[in-house]
Write a protein that holds these residues in place. Sequence first.
Motif, PDB file in Angstrom:
ATOM      1  N   ILE A  86      41.144 -58.728 -18.634  1.00 25.10           N
ATOM      2  CA  ILE A  86      41.801 -59.918 -18.088  1.00 25.10           C
ATOM      3  C   ILE A  86      40.820 -61.061 -17.877  1.00 25.10           C
ATOM      4  N   ASN A  87      39.769 -60.791 -17.102  1.00 30.08           N
ATOM      5  CA  ASN A  87      38.855 -61.883 -16.754  1.00 30.08           C
ATOM      6  C   ASN A  87      37.453 -61.710 -17.320  1.00 30.08           C
ATOM      7  N   GLY A  88      37.207 -60.618 -18.037  1.00 29.82           N
ATOM      8  CA  GLY A  88      35.911 -60.417 -18.667  1.00 29.82           C
ATOM      9  C   GLY A  88      34.801 -59.996 -17.722  1.00 29.82           C
ATOM     10  N   GLU A  89      35.107 -59.783 -16.439  1.00 27.99           N
ATOM     11  CA  GLU A  89      34.092 -59.351 -15.483  1.00 27.99           C
ATOM     12  C   GLU A  89      33.796 -57.863 -15.660  1.00 27.99           C
ATOM     13  N   PRO A  90      32.560 -57.425 -15.331  1.00 25.67           N
ATOM     14  CA  PRO A  90      32.243 -55.996 -15.394  1.00 25.67           C
ATOM     15  C   PRO A  90      33.195 -55.191 -14.505  1.00 25.67           C
ATOM     16  N   VAL A  91      33.672 -54.063 -15.020  1.00 23.64           N
ATOM     17  CA  VAL A  91      34.646 -53.255 -14.279  1.00 23.64           C
ATOM     18  C   VAL A  91      34.089 -52.815 -12.937  1.00 23.64           C
ATOM     19  N   TRP A  92      32.807 -52.402 -12.916  1.00 19.11           N
ATOM     20  CA  TRP A  92      32.251 -51.885 -11.663  1.00 19.11           C
ATOM     21  C   TRP A  92      32.157 -52.974 -10.589  1.00 19.11           C
ATOM     22  N   SER A  93      31.991 -54.232 -10.995  1.00 12.71           N
ATOM     23  CA  SER A  93      31.944 -55.310 -10.010  1.00 12.71           C
ATOM     24  C   SER A  93      33.297 -55.477  -9.321  1.00 12.71           C
ATOM     25  N   LEU A  94      34.370 -55.061  -9.987  1.00 11.49           N
ATOM     26  CA  LEU A  94      35.705 -55.088  -9.396  1.00 11.49           C
ATOM     27  C   LEU A  94      36.014 -53.767  -8.702  1.00 11.49           C
ATOM     28  N   LEU A  95      35.580 -52.668  -9.335  1.00  8.57           N
ATOM     29  CA  LEU A  95      35.922 -51.336  -8.846  1.00  8.57           C
ATOM     30  C   LEU A  95      35.082 -50.933  -7.642  1.00  8.57           C
ATOM     31  N   GLY A  96      33.804 -51.336  -7.638  1.00 10.68           N
ATOM     32  CA  GLY A  96      32.895 -50.931  -6.564  1.00 10.68           C
ATOM     33  C   GLY A  96      33.373 -51.340  -5.178  1.00 10.68           C
ATOM     34  N   PRO A  97      33.612 -52.639  -4.928  1.00 13.07           N
ATOM     35  CA  PRO A  97      34.094 -53.046  -3.605  1.00 13.07           C
ATOM     36  C   PRO A  97      35.442 -52.417  -3.248  1.00 13.07           C
ATOM     37  N   ALA A  98      36.344 -52.296  -4.248  1.00 12.62           N
ATOM     38  CA  ALA A  98      37.649 -51.672  -3.985  1.00 12.62           C
ATOM     39  C   ALA A  98      37.476 -50.204  -3.610  1.00 12.62           C
ATOM     40  N   PHE A  99      36.550 -49.517  -4.283  1.00  8.84           N
ATOM     41  CA  PHE A  99      36.290 -48.110  -3.978  1.00  8.84           C
ATOM     42  C   PHE A  99      35.758 -47.950  -2.554  1.00  8.84           C
ATOM     43  N   ILE A 100      34.847 -48.824  -2.146  1.00  9.37           N
ATOM     44  CA  ILE A 100      34.290 -48.762  -0.791  1.00  9.37           C
ATOM     45  C   ILE A 100      35.396 -48.970   0.240  1.00  9.37           C
ATOM     46  N   ASN A 101      36.281 -49.930   0.000  1.00  7.38           N
ATOM     47  CA  ASN A 101      37.379 -50.197   0.941  1.00  7.38           C
ATOM     48  C   ASN A 101      38.323 -49.004   1.050  1.00  7.38           C
ATOM     49  N   THR A 102      38.645 -48.392  -0.091  1.00  4.55           N
ATOM     50  CA  THR A 102      39.509 -47.216  -0.072  1.00  4.55           C
ATOM     51  C   THR A 102      38.816 -46.033   0.579  1.00  4.55           C
ATOM     52  N   LEU A 103      37.518 -45.898   0.325  1.00  4.12           N
ATOM     53  CA  LEU A 103      36.754 -44.796   0.915  1.00  4.12           C
ATOM     54  C   LEU A 103      36.717 -44.916   2.441  1.00  4.12           C
ATOM     55  N   LYS A 104      36.563 -46.129   2.944  1.00  6.13           N
ATOM     56  CA  LYS A 104      36.586 -46.338   4.403  1.00  6.13           C
ATOM     57  C   LYS A 104      37.917 -45.872   4.983  1.00  6.13           C
ATOM     58  N   LEU A 105      39.005 -46.285   4.349  1.00  7.90           N
ATOM     59  CA  LEU A 105      40.338 -45.898   4.814  1.00  7.90           C
ATOM     60  C   LEU A 105      40.533 -44.384   4.716  1.00  7.90           C
ATOM     61  N   THR A 106      40.022 -43.786   3.641  1.00  5.39           N
ATOM     62  CA  THR A 106      40.174 -42.352   3.422  1.00  5.39           C
ATOM     63  C   THR A 106      39.390 -41.538   4.441  1.00  5.39           C
ATOM     64  N   VAL A 107      38.145 -41.936   4.705  1.00  8.11           N
ATOM     65  CA  VAL A 107      37.304 -41.189   5.644  1.00  8.11           C
ATOM     66  C   VAL A 107      37.884 -41.225   7.052  1.00  8.11           C
ATOM     67  N   VAL A 108      38.270 -42.416   7.498  1.00 12.88           N
ATOM     68  CA  VAL A 108      38.842 -42.542   8.844  1.00 12.88           C
ATOM     69  C   VAL A 108      40.137 -41.738   8.943  1.00 12.88           C
ATOM     70  N   SER A 109      40.984 -41.840   7.922  1.00  8.48           N
ATOM     71  CA  SER A 109      42.249 -41.099   7.933  1.00  8.48           C
ATOM     72  C   SER A 109      42.009 -39.603   7.897  1.00  8.48           C
ATOM     73  N   SER A 110      41.034 -39.157   7.106  1.00  6.07           N
ATOM     74  CA  SER A 110      40.753 -37.730   6.979  1.00  6.07           C
ATOM     75  C   SER A 110      40.296 -37.136   8.307  1.00  6.07           C
ATOM     76  N   VAL A 111      39.480 -37.884   9.047  1.00  6.92           N
ATOM     77  CA  VAL A 111      39.017 -37.408  10.359  1.00  6.92           C
ATOM     78  C   VAL A 111      40.205 -37.182  11.286  1.00  6.92           C
ATOM     79  N   PHE A 112      41.119 -38.141  11.335  1.00  2.00           N
ATOM     80  CA  PHE A 112      42.290 -37.998  12.204  1.00  2.00           C
ATOM     81  C   PHE A 112      43.225 -36.898  11.704  1.00  2.00           C
TER      82      PHE A 112
END
Length: 311
Positions: A86-112
């Motif tokens: 779509i925009n020609g940007e490196p996939v990891w530059s888009l995926l990396g921050p999204a992965f960190i955000n999902t991981l934060k939500l997953t870790v907190v949810s998993s603890v509870f």
Amino acid sequence: MGSYIIKRILISVPLLFIISFLTFFLMNLSPLDPAEVVLQAQGVPQITDELLEQTREEFGMDRPFILQYVDWLFASLQLDFGDSYINGEPVWSLLGPAFINTLKLTVVSSVFIILMSILLGVICALKEGKMIDKSIRGFSFFLTAMPSYLLASILIWYVSVKLDLLPTNGMDDSYKSYILPVLVITISYAGIYFRNVRTSMLSNLNEDYVLYGRASGLSEKKITIHILRNSLQVTISIFGMAIPIILGSTVVVENVFAWPGLGTLSVNAILSRDFPIIQAYVLILAASFVLFNTISDIINVAMNPRLRNDV
């Protein structure tokens, strides 16, 4: 123990290679010409044969399939998943921050989820057949049967709109933005996993060591702790798989709460046929399943002396 860890790692490596090959292969099963998919994703108004040929050469699509896979695999090992269509940007530059955000939500949810599952499982096992056991199980059946998008919508309407206590969507540095998404995920999964803890607890309650412990004068508190420890050995594998399952199933919750994570990114990539992002997303989820399954098996062996002797 060390030999078991090496054995599990040696099993995981070829499994990851197989997963990576299937991921790359399935993405190339589209009935459309991959070059045409790229041009459509980029919004090219008129696709000509010259453009198709130029695109194939630019993305290496004119090379043999196996060579394309090998290049993609070695690049992926360096977290280079190519560029977005779509925009020609490196996939990891888009995926990396999204992965960190999902991981934060997953870790907190998993603890509870783990804490609530253990708490409710122990209560229901110790109060088997009583009103509190039946009430918790009945209420959990009702909540887990409710679609997560419906539960999320109800909470947003009541807590965020009517009471104006929490933000309706988005992610910020405040803990408040985590409360509703974590609550929805916890309700959806704790109601499932606590039944595994309850079943394991009930199974251990009927073991001879419980009878002998009571006969020798051990307190009910010590007996319960011992039963819980033995029960958790059985449920560790389940909890180990819960994290990658939650990681891959936050799509609905992230879209409802506009959480900038993998779920939102993957849905947008699917709708726009941005194959490099989809490939990377599938590969990361599959790798997380293998990783956490291996870790849970190792923890199980470390906690269980009988399994440790077998390996």
